[in-house]
Motif scaffolding. Structure first.
Motif, short mmCIF file in Angstrom:
data_model
loop_
_atom_site.label_atom_id
_atom_site.label_comp_id
_atom_site.label_asym_id
_atom_site.label_seq_id
_atom_site.Cartn_x
_atom_site.Cartn_y
_atom_site.Cartn_z
N GLY A 99 56.34 62.72 46.40
CA GLY A 99 57.61 63.38 46.63
C GLY A 99 58.47 62.64 47.64
O GLY A 99 59.70 62.62 47.52
N ARG A 100 57.82 62.02 48.63
CA ARG A 100 58.56 61.26 49.63
C ARG A 100 59.05 59.93 49.07
O ARG A 100 60.20 59.53 49.30
N VAL A 101 58.18 59.23 48.35
CA VAL A 101 58.53 57.88 47.94
C VAL A 101 59.42 57.85 46.70
O VAL A 101 60.24 56.94 46.52
N LEU A 102 59.30 58.86 45.84
CA LEU A 102 60.13 58.92 44.63
C LEU A 102 61.45 59.62 44.89
O LEU A 102 62.36 59.54 44.05
N ASP A 103 61.52 60.32 46.01
CA ASP A 103 62.74 61.07 46.37
C ASP A 103 63.10 62.08 45.31
O ASP A 103 64.28 62.30 45.00
N ARG A 104 62.10 62.69 44.72
CA ARG A 104 62.28 63.77 43.76
C ARG A 104 60.96 64.53 43.69
O ARG A 104 59.94 64.08 44.22
N ALA A 148 56.06 50.72 53.84
CA ALA A 148 56.99 51.66 53.22
C ALA A 148 57.84 50.97 52.16
O ALA A 148 58.09 51.53 51.08
N ASP A 149 58.28 49.75 52.44
CA ASP A 149 59.09 49.01 51.48
C ASP A 149 58.30 48.75 50.20
O ASP A 149 58.83 48.92 49.08
N PHE A 150 57.03 48.35 50.34
CA PHE A 150 56.23 48.09 49.15
C PHE A 150 55.90 49.38 48.41
O PHE A 150 55.80 49.38 47.17
N CYS A 151 55.72 50.48 49.14
CA CYS A 151 55.51 51.76 48.47
C CYS A 151 56.71 52.14 47.62
O CYS A 151 56.57 52.68 46.52
N ARG A 152 57.90 51.86 48.12
CA ARG A 152 59.11 52.16 47.33
C ARG A 152 59.20 51.25 46.10
O ARG A 152 59.65 51.67 45.04
N ARG A 153 58.79 50.00 46.28
CA ARG A 153 58.84 49.05 45.14
C ARG A 153 57.82 49.40 44.07
O ARG A 153 58.08 49.25 42.87
N VAL A 181 49.79 43.71 44.45
CA VAL A 181 50.46 44.78 43.69
C VAL A 181 49.96 44.80 42.24
O VAL A 181 49.97 43.78 41.55
N TYR A 182 49.52 45.98 41.80
CA TYR A 182 49.12 46.17 40.41
C TYR A 182 50.37 46.51 39.59
O TYR A 182 51.05 47.50 39.87
N LEU A 183 50.66 45.69 38.60
CA LEU A 183 51.88 45.83 37.81
C LEU A 183 51.63 46.46 36.45
O LEU A 183 52.54 46.58 35.63
N GLY A 184 50.38 46.89 36.21
CA GLY A 184 50.05 47.47 34.92
C GLY A 184 49.41 46.45 34.00
O GLY A 184 49.63 45.25 34.13
N GLY A 185 48.62 46.94 33.05
CA GLY A 185 47.96 46.04 32.11
C GLY A 185 47.04 45.07 32.82
O GLY A 185 46.16 45.45 33.57
N LYS A 186 47.30 43.78 32.63
CA LYS A 186 46.48 42.75 33.27
C LYS A 186 47.26 41.98 34.32
O LYS A 186 46.87 40.90 34.74
N ARG A 187 48.38 42.55 34.79
CA ARG A 187 49.28 41.82 35.68
C ARG A 187 49.15 42.27 37.14
O ARG A 187 49.13 43.46 37.43
N TYR A 188 49.07 41.28 38.02
CA TYR A 188 49.07 41.50 39.47
C TYR A 188 50.02 40.50 40.12
O TYR A 188 50.23 39.40 39.61
N ARG A 189 50.56 40.90 41.26
CA ARG A 189 51.38 39.98 42.05
C ARG A 189 50.93 40.07 43.50
O ARG A 189 50.97 41.13 44.12
N ILE A 190 50.50 38.93 44.06
CA ILE A 190 50.04 38.87 45.45
C ILE A 190 51.21 38.42 46.32
O ILE A 190 51.84 37.40 46.06
N HIS A 191 51.49 39.21 47.35
CA HIS A 191 52.57 38.90 48.29
C HIS A 191 51.99 38.56 49.66
O HIS A 191 51.11 39.27 50.16
N PHE A 192 52.48 37.47 50.25
CA PHE A 192 52.19 37.14 51.64
C PHE A 192 53.52 37.10 52.39
O PHE A 192 54.44 36.39 51.99
N GLU A 193 53.63 37.85 53.48
CA GLU A 193 54.85 37.85 54.28
C GLU A 193 54.48 37.72 55.76
O GLU A 193 53.64 38.49 56.25
N PRO A 194 55.08 36.77 56.49
CA PRO A 194 54.83 36.68 57.94
C PRO A 194 55.20 38.00 58.61
O PRO A 194 56.27 38.56 58.36
#
Length: 300
Positions: free
Chosen positions: A62-67, A280-285, A239-252
């Protein structure tokens, strides 16, 4: 995600292990395709029979979807969680060929490693930490160790070793006298040492940080360890993108390499706040990727 009293270690980790054991059996018996069909039934079963987890999921969504989230949202949240655990079986057995894994931000990480051996990765119960092992396959010489609370490390190690006897070799238990030395040794050997910083133990010092519109208490323990180890810190999300897709993020995120003793407290608090902001930013994404199934925020 069974019902009962107690902190997140009793509620969440017990559930993780139960699902993981079931996923191991399904995956090894039927393969990934059939296993993913069975997952849908398992996710529905948990949605129906774990009201405490369902309420926590609804609060977060409810917080992250804003609905107002519906049953479909709750089901998708639990299914994403089960999917990452199911995929863990294959990732731990080096079956990276089954997945499409994209890496974002590796250049900054490599630059930090070129300046001094080792770096700290701070993640969350978000997406999949296991996909990080794929980096070692694609980028020569990159090794990963994981710091965990000792009791969780002991239980999870037993299950991981059933999947792959080598899987538990680089899990370092927290809460022991030699924890810091073990982490320091790995860093000196050029390892990436990972920690999850969205939960702490009952007696951990915490800092209230704004998180998805309301204060939440984040542990300071990971940042105290980072300050003592004097290493750069990167936010990491698989990040799990569904199916067989993942995206690894590294941020300083922070750099404790040159932080003096008198500056530590301020630096730790700044890092904790920056961490909460990035999470929080990644939760929104990717809202269905944060696997929080217990009450997290302060009560109104």
């Amino acid at each position: 995600m069974t019902e009962g009293s107690g902190d997140w270690r009793e509620q969440q980790e017990r559930s993780n292990l139960a699902i993981l054991r079931l996923m191991v059996w399904i995956s090894l018996s039927f393969g990934r395709g059939i296993g993913r069909l069975v997952l849908r039934g398992i996710a529905l079963w948990y949605l129906l029979l774990a009201p405490r987890a369902r309420r926590a999921s609804k609060d977060y969504l409810g917080r992250v979807l804003d609905r107002k989230p519906g049953w479909r949202d709750g089901y998708r949240h639990i299914l994403s969680f089960a999917s990452t655990i199911h995929d863990r079986v294959y990732l731990l057995n080096d079956r990276f060929d089954l997945f499409d894994i994209e890496i974002v931000g590796a250049e900054a990480l490599q630059a930090a490693l070129a300046r001094q051996p080792g770096a700290l990765l701070v993640g969350a119960h978000f997406g999949s930490f296991e996909v990080l092992r794929a980096v070692g396959q694609r980028q020569a010489g990159l090794k990963v160790a994981m710091l965990m609370y000792e009791e969780n490390a002991r239980k999870i190690n037993a299950t991981l070793k059933a999947i792959n006897p080598r899987a538990g070799e680089d899990i370092l238990p927290l809460g022991r006298l030699d924890s810091m030395l073990a982490a320091h040794d790995r860093l000196e050997q050029g390892y990436l040492v990972g920690m999850l910083a969205d939960r702490g133990l009952g007696d951990d010092a915490r800092l209230d940080c704004d998180f998805l519109g309301q204060p939440a208490a984040f542990p300071l323990g990971p940042w105290r360890m980072a300050a003592m180890l004097k290493r750069p810190v990167f936010f990491m999300a698989g990040v799990y993108l569904g199916g067989k897709r993942y995206r690894i993020h590294f941020e300083p995120l922070a750099d404790f390499s040159a932080v003096g003793r008198g500056e530590r407290d301020a630096a730790m608090q700044a890092a904790a706040r920056a961490y909460a902001e990035r999470l929080a930013d990644f939760c929104r994404r990717a809202p269905y990727n944060w696997f929080n199934f217990f009450p997290f925020w302060h009560r109104e």
